[in-house]
Write a protein that holds these residues in place. Structure first.
Motif: not given
Length: 318
Positions: A98, A141, A144, A154, A183-190
């Protein structure tokens, strides 16, 4: 029962924290194998002179326990001691791979064309409308660990909870490096969990000031008057907002989420607060500090809960 105070060994040291002074460092606990950030109350002023920020440890711990009661996503804090220096330890909330991007970087990357040149790198980049927009279009998002509810799904809806929490504890330090995006390793943001609440609960006031505000008959010197002065690091058209003003403006953009957060606050009882505050060891927090802290929480709770009626009448009336 008192909160435990964890002893930190030099052998567990990992590295100094990149941001801030050498009063903060990462270590991996030899008992549980987890990584923590230790923050000492012994630090330095802007000139490098040694100072002790009294009360930062108990303010952070009480805030942590209150956030837990609210169900607010937050960094975990414990009371800790390193070589005789009191402080807190915070469990690293990032997963392997992350990355954490602080608000100041997000603001300058996304809104750089909207910011006056003289304001870049300062707190004035933290216009409330920009922060709200970032939550909606960039972060998107919720944290997690958050389980979506009917009205809080949201990043923006959760962030309203963060600012309500700032109002509850009279936190004056939600600056643009005290919130951020993961931002995680897959590019997802939260949205990152809420963190760094040490500048709250009147922790830096003298005992004389506390005693005066708890006993005075002067309406301008009461605890109720004191909490109304709490300032944020949010701006509206260049004007610095009080924390409650920032909370009101954000709440009006998502009133259903704001009401749900208030209802969570209403579920916290006086006994819940007493149990949390009393759990701080007397050697760390004096009885007068506990009385003042409790009075701050009560005064702020009343203000926040009263605001619920406005939201219901103005935005959510059938």
């Amino acid at each position: 029962m008192h909160f435990p105070v964890y002893q930190i060994n030099d052998d567990d040291f990992d590295d100094f924290e990149d941001m801030g002074t050498k009063s903060k460092f990462w270590y991996t606990d030899s008992v549980d194998g987890k990584q923590y950030l230790f923050k000492s109350t012994h630090t330095e002023d802007k000139r490098g002179n040694p100072i002790v920020r009294q009360g930062e440890d108990w303010a952070e711990k009480i805030a942590c326990e209150l956030a837990k009661k609210l169900g607010l996503p937050h960094a975990e804090y414990d009371l800790a001691n390193h070589n005789g220096e009191q402080g807190t330890r915070s469990l690293n909330f990032s997963q392997k791979g992350d990355s954490l991007t602080f608000g100041n970087t997000l603001l300058e990357q996304v809104f750089k064309t909207s910011l006056p040149e003289d304001d870049k790198g300062t707190q004035r980049v933290q216009e409330l409308k920009y922060v709200a927009a970032l939550c909606v279009i960039e972060i998107v998002s919720a944290p997690k660990a958050w389980r979506p509810t009917a009205n809080i799904k949201s990043a923006f809806a959760v962030f309203i909870g963060y600012v309500m929490f700032d109002c509850l504890i009279s936190n004056q330090d939600r600056h643009n490096q005290n919130w951020g995006m993961v931002t995680d390793t897959a590019g997802n943001t939260s949205l990152a969990p809420s963190f760094d609440h040490a500048a709250s609960l009147g922790r830096n006031e003298s005992d004389q000031t506390r005693q005066t505000k708890l006993t005075t008959k002067d309406k301008n010197q009461t605890v109720e008057s004191y909490v109304k002065k709490c300032k944020s690091h949010f701006y509206n058209q260049g004007e610095r907002l009080k924390t409650f003003e920032a909370y009101q403006l954000l709440s009006c953009l998502a009133p259903s989420a704001a009401v749900e957060w208030i209802e969570r606050l209403e579920a916290i009882t006086d006994e819940d607060i007493k149990e949390i505050v009393d759990a701080v060891p007397e050697a760390i927090m004096s009885d007068l500090s506990k009385q003042f802290c409790t009075a701050i929480l009560k005064a702020n709770s009343i203000r926040i809960i009263e605001f619920k009626d406005f939201l219901l009448e103005t935005y959510l009336k059938p």
